[in-house]
Design an enzyme around this catalytic site. Structure first.
Site, mmCIF file in Angstrom:
data_model
loop_
_atom_site.group_PDB
_atom_site.id
_atom_site.type_symbol
_atom_site.label_atom_id
_atom_site.label_comp_id
_atom_site.label_asym_id
_atom_site.label_seq_id
_atom_site.Cartn_x
_atom_site.Cartn_y
_atom_site.Cartn_z
ATOM 1 N N HIS A 197 -33.964 -3.213 50.039
ATOM 2 C CA HIS A 197 -32.575 -3.573 49.781
ATOM 3 C C HIS A 197 -32.495 -4.970 49.178
ATOM 4 C CE1 HIS A 197 -31.995 -6.100 53.460
ATOM 5 N NE2 HIS A 197 -33.082 -5.446 53.774
ATOM 6 N N MET A 198 -31.349 -5.598 49.270
ATOM 7 C CA MET A 198 -31.105 -6.834 48.526
ATOM 8 C C MET A 198 -32.147 -7.925 48.779
ATOM 9 S SD MET A 198 -28.364 -6.680 46.565
ATOM 10 C CE MET A 198 -27.398 -8.203 46.433
#
Lengths: 88, 605
Positions: free
Chosen positions: A15-16
């Site tokens: 993810h980020m």
């Protein structure tokens, strides 16, 4: 070209923040670095590309690097995956 | 006094007519809510953010690119500062998000695409930014994994930061329209329209959408002019441009010239005088000149519309849509929220019938926390009564609230989109069990609550003789009945021309429904968009329908039409219309008839 298979081990997947760390690490090297998931290839310097892989925990990715410092880059990036991006 | 014309005989094209002011642009769309508005446009993109879509000249491209590069630098700093502040207050875990957003901002792909749009396609920097980021946000949102869908919000955050860095001011969203304006957008979601401030929105105009869409319903509820289905034109208009929206003819003028503006100012005044005249009919019944009474009920979306219903002389609420409770909220509404809304409408209507329709939404439209599998054919999927029956806990909440509120007025309950008898029986079974629960809690429920169903699936019409013993009333929802009969997605521009409520196939189903219900002495109402058109309303009366439910704003003009004709004239219209072969023939015939019977409300093309 150096190729290695890496696995997304951290709970939240790619993810980020893990992708952020990948991009930051990749920009330290001159070589071309790519990650591939089932035919979908992402440039390791592109946040959008990495997120688009949509790789949750347990996904196997093919890591490829080509260029003068490819071996160093592969090592550094494999370490990131193995350390789960220092992500709890 | 000419305020109506056919919606069908339109040319949906963009053309720039010869005008005095070369900047004036005239567009044609589908008129879905009557009225004329003149004002400044506020243009929103697909995501509900206001944007400047404009092009630059080739000599400006380098300067525009430099401007963007500088803005990227400023946005990078802004994200860094936000990250630092967040880390200090909330820890590095949260602060790290902004560091990641910085990477999105600097992404080489994003950058080269923006450069291409500016240098090769001559996009202004803001336009390039919103195009590229919107594209990625949409791709993320469409992705099957919720993992990616959540990233769309990050992409939009970065975009907003970059746009703010470019323009030096915060971007506007649909929820915070700063002044009276005409809202111009590609499309509007139900949630967006529900959040509109009716004081600020003068009119609505969208590129997409059709006559039965949500924008149309909301605009009529708010009594503001609306034109939809205009086609691509957002690149030709900027926020701040003067616009005229003609909600009778479906015309839009961007930067109108002097004579056009003058013409419409006069029309606005004329329209007000027509409304004064029609409003004098308020306290008179809707009876044909030979004394046949037709009940005119109002369709209501929001509880505060009851005042407009009463002001327009509605005989009751024929369709109370309860979806607004679910839209624009992140959480499912509580029983108390349902109860308050229903109680208000029932009380306000002072004993007039109020037909409350239970939830009629697709699973995708509900702001619920649980993830929902995307459907290939949402209109054929888990929606409406099917969704309610699948989630009995949620359905019970709504039914409990309706039954608790029932003693505040004349409450009717209606289940939408019933396809099979099993569905109707399950819904009624749940209703009975909720009623038993309430009774055991000592809550009094009126014994005369009438329970019925929407007829909007052809299967229900074909099986109606079996339903009829178990229902108290039916309401024909012509919007969905048209969609399901003609197998046409009414929100799909490419097939919108097939979507005609006056198609003979739809008329036959309405006729069949009316024959069965009248044989068994059950009441039948028509609550689709069709009832809003005076010619179709007269046709329905001729077909034996004695109750119509429509937008409260059109009640006066429909009443005027009914009072101008005899039942025999309506029946002759229906006899002929039911023998025609195509929607086009029916529409042309009805418009011709209306022009002959009630010329004062027909607008010449």
């Amino acid at each position: 070209m150096i190729t290695r298979v890496v696995t997304v081990q951290n709970a939240e997947g790619l993810h980020m923040r893990p992708a952020d760390k990948l991009v930051r690490t990749a920009t330290n090297y001159q070589c071309q670095i790519e990650l591939e998931r089932a035919g979908q290839v992402a440039d390791c310097r592109s946040m959008i590309g990495l997120l688009t892989l949509g790789a949750p925990q347990g996904t196997q990715l093919t890591l490829r690097a080509q260029g003068p410092d490819a071996d160093l880059a592969i090592e550094a990036i494999t370490r990131l995956f193995d350390s789960q991006f220092d992500d709890p | 006094m000419r305020i109506w014309r056919s919606k069908r005989s339109r040319v949906y094209s963009i053309h720039n007519l010869m005008t005095l002011d070369p900047r004036m642009l005239e567009l044609q769309g589908i008129a879905v809510s009557p009225g004329v508005a003149i004002g400044k446009a506020i243009v929103f993109d697909r995501e509900g953010y206001s944007i400047a879509r404009c092009l630059i000249s080739r000599s400006e491209t380098q300067r525009e690119w430099d401007r963007l590069v500088e803005a990227v630098g400023r946005a990078h700093q802004a994200l860094g500062a936000k990250g630092k502040a967040t880390t200090e207050s909330w820890g590095a875990d949260l602060g790290g998000i902004f560091s990641a957003q910085q990477q999105l901002l600097l992404d080489p792909h994003v950058r080269s695409e923006m450069e291409h749009l500016i240098k090769d396609n001559l996009y202004a920097a803001e336009y390039a930014v919103s195009e590229v980021f919107a594209k990625y946000a949409a791709a993320f949102r469409k992705a099957s994994s919720s993992f990616l869908a959540e990233r769309a919000a990050d992409v939009r955050d970065v975009e907003q930061t970059l746009l703010e860095a470019l323009t030096g001011k915060p971007t506007q969203t649909l929820k915070e329209i700063p002044h009276e304006a005409i809202v111009v957008s590609h499309d509007l979601t139900p949630g967006e329209t529900a959040a509109f401030d009716p004081e600020k929105v003068l009119a609505i105009c969208t590129e997409a959408g059709g006559p039965g869409g949500h924008t149309a319903i909301v605009a009529r509820g708010m009594e503001i002019p609306a034109v939809v289905g205009v086609g691509n034109f957002l690149h030709n208009i900027r926020s701040g441009d003067e616009v005229i929206i003609d909600g009778h003819l479906g015309r839009i003028f961007v930067s109108p010239d002097g004579p056009t503006r003058q013409r419409y100012l006069q029309r606005q005044i004329a329209r007000e005088s027509i409304f004064t005249e029609l409003s004098e009919l308020r306290d008179l019944p809707a009876v044909t000149s030979d004394g046949v009474h037709v009940e005119l009920m109002a369709n209501v979306e929001f509880p505060n519309e009851t005042q407009a219903c009463l002001a327009r002389g509605a005989d009751g609420v024929g369709l109370y849509r309860t979806e607004f409770l679910y839209l624009g909220h992140d959480k499912e509404p509580t029983e108390e929220e349902h109860f308050q809304a229903y109680q208000q409408v029932l009380r306000d209507m002072q004993g007039r019938p109020v037909v409350i329709r239970t939830l009629d939404l697709g699973a995708d439209k509900m702001g619920m926390s649980r993830p929902i599998e995307p459907e290939n054919n949402p209109f054929l999927g888990l929606r409406s009564i099917r969704l309610s029956l699948r989630n009995p806990a949620l359905f019970r909440v709504q039914v409990r609230a309706i039954l608790r509120a029932a003693s505040s007025g004349n409450c009717w309950i209606m289940f939408p989109m019933v396809t099979t008898l099993d569905e109707y029986r399950s819904a009624k079974f749940l209703l009975r069990s909720v009623a038993d629960d309430l009774a055991s809690e000592g809550i009094r429920i009126p014994s005369n609550i009438r329970v019925g169903m929407m007829v909007e699936v052809p299967a229900a019409v074909l099986m109606l003789d079996r339903f009829i013993e178990e229902i108290d009333f039916v309401s024909i929802g012509t919007n969905d009945l048209t969609q399901y009969t003609l197998a046409v997605d009414r929100s799909n521009d490419s097939v919108a021309d097939l979507y005609q409520a006056c198609d003979p196939a739809v008329l036959r189903l309405i006729k069949q429904t009316q024959e069965i219900t009248s044989k068994h002495g059950k009441s039948t109402s028509v609550c689709g968009e069709m009832s809003n058109n005076p010619a179709y309303a007269l046709l329905l009366v001729g077909m034996g329908i004695r109750s119509l439910s429509l937008a409260s704003s059109t009640i006066p003009v429909i009443k005027k039409a009914i009072r101008s004709v005899t039942l025999g004239q309506c029946e002759a219209m229906a006899w002929r219309a039911l023998r025609l072969g195509t929607a086009r023939e029916v529409d042309a015939f009805l418009m011709h008839q209306l022009a002959g019977l009630v010329p004062e409300i027909v607008l010449q093309a």
